[in-house]
Every structure is written in C-alpha cells, then in structure tokens.
Motif scaffolding. Structure first.
Motif, short mmCIF file in Angstrom:
data_model
loop_
_atom_site.label_atom_id
_atom_site.label_comp_id
_atom_site.label_asym_id
_atom_site.label_seq_id
_atom_site.Cartn_x
_atom_site.Cartn_y
_atom_site.Cartn_z
N UNK A 74 40.23 80.08 -70.24
CA UNK A 74 40.83 81.30 -69.70
C UNK A 74 42.35 81.15 -69.76
N UNK A 75 42.98 81.91 -70.65
CA UNK A 75 44.42 81.80 -70.85
C UNK A 75 45.15 83.05 -70.36
N UNK A 76 44.74 83.53 -69.18
CA UNK A 76 45.35 84.74 -68.63
C UNK A 76 46.86 84.60 -68.44
N UNK A 77 47.33 83.36 -68.21
CA UNK A 77 48.76 83.13 -67.95
C UNK A 77 49.44 82.36 -69.07
N UNK A 78 48.83 82.31 -70.24
CA UNK A 78 49.35 81.47 -71.32
C UNK A 78 50.75 81.85 -71.76
N UNK A 79 51.07 83.13 -71.74
CA UNK A 79 52.40 83.55 -72.20
C UNK A 79 53.52 82.97 -71.35
N UNK A 80 53.23 82.71 -70.07
CA UNK A 80 54.25 82.17 -69.17
C UNK A 80 54.49 80.67 -69.40
N UNK A 81 53.53 79.99 -70.03
CA UNK A 81 53.57 78.53 -70.13
C UNK A 81 54.66 78.08 -71.08
N UNK A 82 55.62 77.30 -70.57
CA UNK A 82 56.75 76.86 -71.38
C UNK A 82 56.95 75.35 -71.36
N UNK A 83 55.95 74.59 -70.91
CA UNK A 83 56.07 73.14 -70.91
C UNK A 83 55.82 72.59 -72.32
N UNK A 84 56.54 71.55 -72.73
CA UNK A 84 56.38 71.02 -74.09
C UNK A 84 54.97 70.55 -74.41
N UNK A 85 54.23 70.07 -73.39
CA UNK A 85 52.90 69.53 -73.67
C UNK A 85 51.81 70.59 -73.64
N UNK A 86 52.15 71.83 -73.29
CA UNK A 86 51.13 72.88 -73.24
C UNK A 86 50.96 73.51 -74.62
N UNK A 87 49.71 73.82 -74.97
CA UNK A 87 49.42 74.55 -76.21
C UNK A 87 48.17 75.37 -76.00
N UNK A 88 48.09 76.49 -76.68
CA UNK A 88 46.91 77.32 -76.58
C UNK A 88 45.71 76.62 -77.20
N UNK A 89 44.54 76.85 -76.63
CA UNK A 89 43.30 76.32 -77.20
C UNK A 89 42.97 76.94 -78.55
N UNK A 128 48.30 98.74 -74.77
CA UNK A 128 48.24 97.33 -75.14
C UNK A 128 48.76 97.11 -76.56
N UNK A 129 48.41 97.99 -77.47
CA UNK A 129 48.90 97.85 -78.84
C UNK A 129 50.42 97.98 -78.88
N UNK A 130 50.96 98.94 -78.13
CA UNK A 130 52.42 99.12 -78.10
C UNK A 130 53.11 97.91 -77.46
N UNK A 131 52.53 97.40 -76.37
CA UNK A 131 53.11 96.24 -75.70
C UNK A 131 53.14 95.03 -76.62
N UNK A 132 52.08 94.87 -77.39
CA UNK A 132 51.99 93.74 -78.31
C UNK A 132 53.11 93.78 -79.34
N UNK A 133 53.55 94.98 -79.68
CA UNK A 133 54.59 95.12 -80.69
C UNK A 133 56.01 94.97 -80.17
N UNK A 134 56.17 94.87 -78.83
CA UNK A 134 57.51 94.79 -78.25
C UNK A 134 57.78 93.36 -77.78
N UNK A 135 58.06 92.48 -78.72
CA UNK A 135 58.29 91.07 -78.39
C UNK A 135 59.56 90.88 -77.59
N UNK A 136 60.56 91.70 -77.83
CA UNK A 136 61.83 91.55 -77.13
C UNK A 136 61.65 91.76 -75.63
N UNK A 137 60.89 92.78 -75.26
CA UNK A 137 60.66 93.03 -73.84
C UNK A 137 59.87 91.89 -73.22
N UNK A 138 58.87 91.40 -73.93
CA UNK A 138 58.08 90.29 -73.41
C UNK A 138 58.95 89.06 -73.19
N UNK A 139 59.80 88.71 -74.15
CA UNK A 139 60.67 87.54 -73.99
C UNK A 139 61.61 87.72 -72.79
N UNK A 140 62.15 88.93 -72.63
CA UNK A 140 63.04 89.21 -71.50
C UNK A 140 62.30 89.03 -70.18
#
Length: 370
Positions: free
Chosen positions: A199-214, A271-283
């Motif tokens: 369950x990677x509900x919070x994966x986008x927030x993960x910024x530790x060097x040792x973390x990686x998606x399954x 959801x499709x529109x959100x997926x295309x807005x990487x700048x907002x997600x990074x912010x």
C-alpha cells in the motif's frame, strides 16, 4: 425482531465498521467553520488548478455514466509509471481495492498476514472475507524505526496457509518506512503462491534515500501488487480515486469483482489532470516537507516523541495525558486523530497542516499544557 447479525455471513459477524475518528461535520458546525482539521491526512495545499478546471468542465456531463474502463486515466498512468494498461485497475479510493484483494484471494483456511500498527482496513478486509488474520509484532518503541514493519518477522510468519500479505510503505498510522534493500530481501523469501500487497498511499511524500517504490520489483515478482491513491499528495480526497498495479493475469481476475462504474466521471477527469501537473505536485510536496520538519521539531522542543515520518502526518506520543490533551484541543477547535483503536492509546496522529494551521495547533497545545 430479526437477529440480522446471526444471519449475516460468518466473516461479518462481530465486524466493527471503519472508524473515521470524529464526526467532523458536527464539529464544523459547533466551531462555526473555523475548525483546524488535522486528523484525516488531507493535503491542505489543495489540488492542482488543472484538476479543479477539469472538475468544472465535467459537470455538464453528469447525466452520463462515467467511462467504465477509465481508459484515459489508465493510459496516463501507464505512460507515467512505465507499465501496460492491462496492469492497472482503478478503485473508489485504494480502500475499495484493499478490500477486494482479500475478497478474491483470502478466505476460510486462507490466512492474511499483516503488521501490528498497520492500516485498519487490512484487518477489516481479512475479517470480511472470513480469513484468519496473523498480526506480526512491529519493531519496538526504541528501535531505529519504532513501531515500523519488521519484514524479517513478517516473512517468518508466512505459513502454508498464508494467501495474502499486506504491507504499507510508508505506513499509516506510524509514518515509518522500510528500505529498498530490506524489501528486496523480503520478496526473495516469499513463496510465489502468496500475494504481497504494498500500500503506497503516501509514496509521493517519501524522500528518504533508502526508500523506493515496490513497482521496481514487479517485473521479477508476479505475486506483487501495489496500490496508490489520488487522495493524499494529489489532494483529491473528496473524489475517491485509487489504483492498483499488478500482473495482467492478476488484474484480469480482480476485475471480475470490480463494481461497474466504480470511479465517477468527475474523479476520472480530475485525477488525469492532476497527474499531468507535476509542477503543482512538486510544490505541494516541498511545502509538506518543510512544515513536517518544523512541526516535528516544535513537538520535540515540548518534550514529545514524534515518530520518524515520510508522510504528511506525524505519530506523536503524548503519554498518560493523551486523552486530556486531545479533549483540550477539540475544545479549542483543533482536531487530531486518536490512536486507541490502533493499540496506541498514548499517541495522537497529527496531519501536517499549512503554516497557519500548524501555528494554531501549537498555540492551542500550549494553552492546554498551561
């Protein structure tokens, strides 16, 4: 009078419904709309403007059924994740998908394995399917990853009766995570007949060097399923859109129990529109990381233990005064998430708010402590 519990399926008898924590609608009315809501892990920075525009443009089509296949969103996800469309299944949030996995793969005599202090839905899914649940102790309070998943212990708990394993990375409600190397070693020990759900509900927030998606291990392990959601990082909690990524043959079996039109038209579009807005997600992710560190430091200064977290929340240990502190905060219009239902009665889970919300939380906390 009919005894409906007695005539319900065995797995449903005695099952307790999912507990959202508080009646937020009633609290909003009581506090006249000035409630600081830090109990549901919502993203206070809001969705992408592109997602909001997509919602508005879709409203005129509400008399139509949504795309039952979710084709446009699946194509966008496939391009983003580097997977095939046949590897994707959409859900009404990831909650629906997590329940369906147990419905399909577990049951009487086919057990589910999950970690202590894991997401409450895993136990609900097992019980609703009539499956035995084996709960594996988490790491101790004083460990490097306190109350996090012990993958070695979970692997050791898998038996010939095990059908399904639920993991979360990062985990809710602890905020803890396991590293990529540890997970690779874990998967090497799991029999191929056992389905592993990450369950990677919070994966986008993960910024530790040792973390990686399954997801990086899926080509090697067809028994590995990954779920994600648009509710958290993409701030679309009110629209309920989640998805699973798995082997095409696994998805084909799961599709047999998917409810028709399970993701609404507005949700698909947003959801499709959100997926295309990487700048907002990074912010948004950057703001969360800043405020998470600030809030954790402020709580430590007040003498409280905040678990390490790669999410948009903190699990904080308040000790024997937890109930009094929580009640005092609610009286001041600040709502956190009680953790007694997770076996953590001396902890509260705090959503990382925006700067204003976090200041209000800390000011209210200081008043209660005074």
């Amino acid at each position: 009078m009919i005894d409906f519990e007695a005539i319900a399926n065995p797995g449903i008898r005695g099952l307790r419904a999912y507990d959202p924590g508080h009646d937020l609608v009633a609290l909003r009315r009581a506090h006249e709309g000035v409630l600081v809501e830090l109990g549901s892990n919502e993203n206070p920075h809001g969705p992408s403007p592109a997602a909001t525009q997509a919602v508005l443009e879709t409203l005129s089509q509400l008399y139509r059924y949504p795309d039952p296949l979710g084709g446009d969103l699946k194509r966008a996800l496939a391009a983003r994740l580097g997977v095939g469309i046949s590897q994707l299944m959409l859900g009404n949030g990831s909650h629906e998908l997590l329940m369906q996995f147990a419905q399909v793969f577990a049951g009487p005599g086919r057990e589910v394995v999950a970690s202590q202090f894991g997401f409450a839905v895993y136990a609900l899914a097992a019980q609703a399917a009539g499956a035995p649940l084996r709960v594996v102790p988490a790491f101790a309070r004083g460990a490097a990853m306190p109350r996090g998943h012990d993958l070695d212990a979970i692997a050791g708990a898998i038996s010939p009766q095990t059908a399904l394993v639920y993991l979360a990375n990062p985990n809710n409600p602890t905020g803890t995570w396991f590293g990529a190397d540890a997970f690779a070693a874990f998967m090497a020990r799991v029999p191929e007949s056992v389905i592993v759900v990450v369950d990677e509900a919070y994966a986008e927030f993960a910024d530790a060097p040792d973390h990686a998606s399954a997801l990086v291990l899926q080509p090697r392990y067809p028994n590995l399923l990954v779920t994600r959601t648009f509710s958290k990082a993409h701030a679309l909690a009110g629209l309920r859109v989640g998805y699973a990524v798995a082997h095409p043959d696994c998805i084909a079996v799961l599709e047999r129990v998917r409810e028709s039109f399970n993701v609404n038209m507005v949700g698909l579009s947003a959801a499709q529109a959100a997926l295309g807005d990487e700048a907002h997600l990074r912010w948004s992710l950057a703001r969360n990381a800043e405020q998470r560190e600030m809030l954790a430091a402020a709580l430590r200064e007040r003498g409280y233990f905040a678990h390490p977290s790669l999410t948009n929340f903190l699990l904080v240990e308040f000790g024997p005064e937890t109930q009094r502190i929580e009640a005092g905060l609610i009286a001041r219009g600040v709502v956190l998430r009680p953790m007694a239902g997770y076996g953590l009665p001396e902890c509260l889970r705090i959503t990382v708010g925006d700067a204003s919300e976090n200041r209000r939380l800390l000011a209210a906390l200081d008043e209660v402590l005074a």
